[in-house]
Each structure stands twice: as structure tokens, then as C-alpha cells.
Design a protein around this motif. Structure first.
Motif, PDB file in Angstrom:
ATOM      1  N   VAL A   1       0.835  -1.204   0.000  1.00 31.69           N
ATOM      2  CA  VAL A   1       0.000   0.000   0.000  1.00 31.69           C
ATOM      3  C   VAL A   1       0.870   1.253   0.000  1.00 31.69           C
ATOM      4  N   THR A   2       1.950   1.233   0.778  1.00 28.88           N
ATOM      5  CA  THR A   2       2.871   2.370   0.796  1.00 28.88           C
ATOM      6  C   THR A   2       3.449   2.617  -0.591  1.00 28.88           C
TER       7      THR A   2
ATOM      8  N   LEU B   1       0.827   4.197  -2.883  1.00 30.01           N
ATOM      9  CA  LEU B   1       0.620   5.606  -2.551  1.00 30.01           C
ATOM     10  C   LEU B   1       1.771   6.473  -3.055  1.00 30.01           C
ATOM     11  N   LEU B   2       3.004   5.985  -2.886  1.00 32.33           N
ATOM     12  CA  LEU B   2       4.157   6.729  -3.384  1.00 32.33           C
ATOM     13  C   LEU B   2       4.144   6.818  -4.908  1.00 32.33           C
ATOM     14  N   PHE B   3       3.701   5.750  -5.553  1.00 33.87           N
ATOM     15  CA  PHE B   3       3.611   5.782  -7.006  1.00 33.87           C
ATOM     16  C   PHE B   3       2.568   6.805  -7.455  1.00 33.87           C
ATOM     17  N   ALA B   4       1.449   6.874  -6.749  1.00 37.35           N
ATOM     18  CA  ALA B   4       0.437   7.886  -7.068  1.00 37.35           C
ATOM     19  C   ALA B   4       1.000   9.296  -6.875  1.00 37.35           C
ATOM     20  N   LEU B   5       1.809   9.480  -5.817  1.00 33.20           N
ATOM     21  CA  LEU B   5       2.446  10.779  -5.597  1.00 33.20           C
ATOM     22  C   LEU B   5       3.396  11.122  -6.731  1.00 33.20           C
ATOM     23  N   MET B   6       4.183  10.152  -7.183  1.00 30.11           N
ATOM     24  CA  MET B   6       5.103  10.396  -8.286  1.00 30.11           C
ATOM     25  C   MET B   6       4.359  10.732  -9.573  1.00 30.11           C
ATOM     26  N   MET B   7       3.240  10.059  -9.817  1.00 35.38           N
ATOM     27  CA  MET B   7       2.445  10.365 -10.999  1.00 35.38           C
ATOM     28  C   MET B   7       1.948  11.804 -10.957  1.00 35.38           C
TER      29      MET B   7
ATOM     30  N   PHE C   1       3.989  -7.046  -8.816  1.00 32.69           N
ATOM     31  CA  PHE C   1       4.434  -7.690  -7.578  1.00 32.69           C
ATOM     32  C   PHE C   1       3.715  -7.109  -6.363  1.00 32.69           C
ATOM     33  N   ALA C   2       3.503  -5.792  -6.351  1.00 33.89           N
ATOM     34  CA  ALA C   2       2.818  -5.159  -5.228  1.00 33.89           C
ATOM     35  C   ALA C   2       1.371  -5.635  -5.125  1.00 33.89           C
ATOM     36  N   ILE C   3       0.675  -5.695  -6.254  1.00 34.31           N
ATOM     37  CA  ILE C   3      -0.718  -6.154  -6.237  1.00 34.31           C
ATOM     38  C   ILE C   3      -0.797  -7.631  -5.860  1.00 34.31           C
TER      39      ILE C   3
END
Length: 225
Positions: free
Chosen positions: A95-96, A99-105, A158-160
Motif C-alpha cells: 500500500v505504501t 501511494l508513493l507511485f500515485a504521488l510520483m504520478m 508484484f505489489a498487487i
């Protein structure tokens, strides 16, 4: 048990290194565009070294988590696909990451807006370099898109998977998804190398002993960095 802890720690360290490095690059590029007039004077060598050291210490700390108690050695039923990390802790990491990937986007979207706005302003002031500036901006954005897309392809599956699966799933699935994730940090330098004309010149000289004429006639732009 020691081998499992070491393997889990290595994967967590690779995960945190990939995320932290790309996030740091994203923030750096955003600030360099948002505060273009003062950013380069405010960013000192000492500050940069301190941030790099802090990032690597953070990655090392995340890699040591399995040794510090983030493991399921005492309760095998609580293991995640990343044995011996527990399912709850694997979910927290996944989940972290998302969230970080969404922030980078979001930051990359702002970077694109700022870059195109700067390109338009320069084109208005200097009509004769409008085409070159547009080409430079497009190349820079294409490089960023390639880096971010590679990062997403390597880590998001991998995260999912770590959110929906558990230790009862076949290990081959875990290995097949973890391998691209751990190799992501090796892919990024290759992408930057083949997008940078100076490195391309060095490769041409090393392999062929010559430099194509297209390099000598091509002007250097900010997107080449």
C-alpha cells in the motif's frame, strides 16, 4: 532461516532503493522547474550528499526489518508470499508503494505542465528556436515516461500480487514477479545511458572507433542530461 531472512531483506532493500531513488529524482526535477531561478544556488553539495546518505540509510533500515521482527518464523500461517515477511507487513509495504507511485504520478503531471509552459514562453520570446525547444521538451518527457513506465511494469504486478496472495500460492509465481522488481534498479541506468548522447558517443568510440556524423551536428539540449 538465516537464508530466508537475508533474501527477504535483500528484496526489501531493492524495493526501497527503487522507490526512494525514483521519488528523489522526481522531487528534484519538480523543484528545479518550480523554483528554476533559485534552486541551483540553494542546492549545495553538502545538502545533496546528506540526502543521498539519508536515502541509503533508509533503504538499509527497510532491508533489516525481517531481522528486527518483521517475520513469521514463529507463526508460519501468517507468512506472505515474501516469506518470512508477514502478510500484514507485506500489505503495508504494498500500500505504501502504491501511494508513493500515485504521488510520483502527480508530480510528473505537474512537471509536464511546467515544462510545456516554459517551452511556450521561450517559443514566444524566441521564435527561431521554437522547433528545437519543442523537440527538447518532448524528448525529456519521453525519457521520464520511459523511466516511470518501466518502474510501474517492474513493481506494480508484484505489489498487487502481494496484496491478494499468501504463502500457499505456488512459489514460481512469486519468483517470476519478484525478478523484474529486483532488476528495476539495473534497468534505469541503461535507459539513461542510451538516452544520453555523451554516453552514446563513448559507446560508439569503444565499439566502433568512430562517431556518427549525426552526433557532431546535433545541438546539446537540457533533455540530454
Amino acid at each position: 532461516e538465516a537464508a530466508e531472512l537475508a533474501a527477504a531483506g535483500l528484496l526489501l532493500a531493492a524495493f526501497s532503493a527503487s522507490v526512494c531513488s525514483l521519488l528523489a529524482i522526481t522531487v528534484d526535477r519538480y523543484l528545479s522547474l518550480y523554483n528554476a531561478l533559485t534552486y541551483h544556488s540553494e542546492r549545495t553539495l553538502g545538502f545533496t550528499c546528506a540526502m543521498v546518505l539519508l536515502m541509503w540509510l533508509l533503504c538499509l533500515g527497510v532491508g533489516l526489518l525481517p531481522l528486527l521482527g518483521w517475520n513469521c518464523l514463529r507463526d508460519q500461517s501468517a507468512c506472505s508470499i515474501l516469506r518470512p515477511v508477514t502478510k500484514d507487513n507485506a500489505a503495508v509495504l504494498a500500500v505504501t508503494f502504491l501511494l508513493l507511485f500515485a504521488l510520483m504520478m502527480q508530480l510528473y503531471l505537474q512537471i509536464c505542465k511546467i515544462a510545456f509552459r516554459h517551452a511556450q514562453q521561450i517559443a514566444v520570446q524566441h521564435q527561431f528556436i521554437a522547433t528545437a525547444q519543442t523537440t527538447s521538451t518532448r524528448k525529456g518527457l519521453s525519457t521520464l515516461s520511459l523511466i516511470l513506465g518501466t518502474f510501474a511494469l517492474c513493481w506494480i504486478p508484484f505489489a498487487i500480487y502481494s496484496l491478494v496472495a499468501d504463502s500457499s500460492y505456488p512459489a514460481v509465481y512469486t519468483y517470476s514477479l519478484a525478478l523484474p522488481a529486483t532488476c528495476n534498479s539495473l534497468i534505469n541506468p541503461i535507459i539513461y545511458a542510451f538516452r544520453n548522447p555523451d554516453i552514446q558517443k563513448s559507446l560508439w568510440l569503444a565499439c566502433c572507433g568512430c562517431i556518427p556524423s549525426t552526433f557532431s551536428s546535433r545541438p546539446r539540449t537540457s533533455s540530454d542530461v
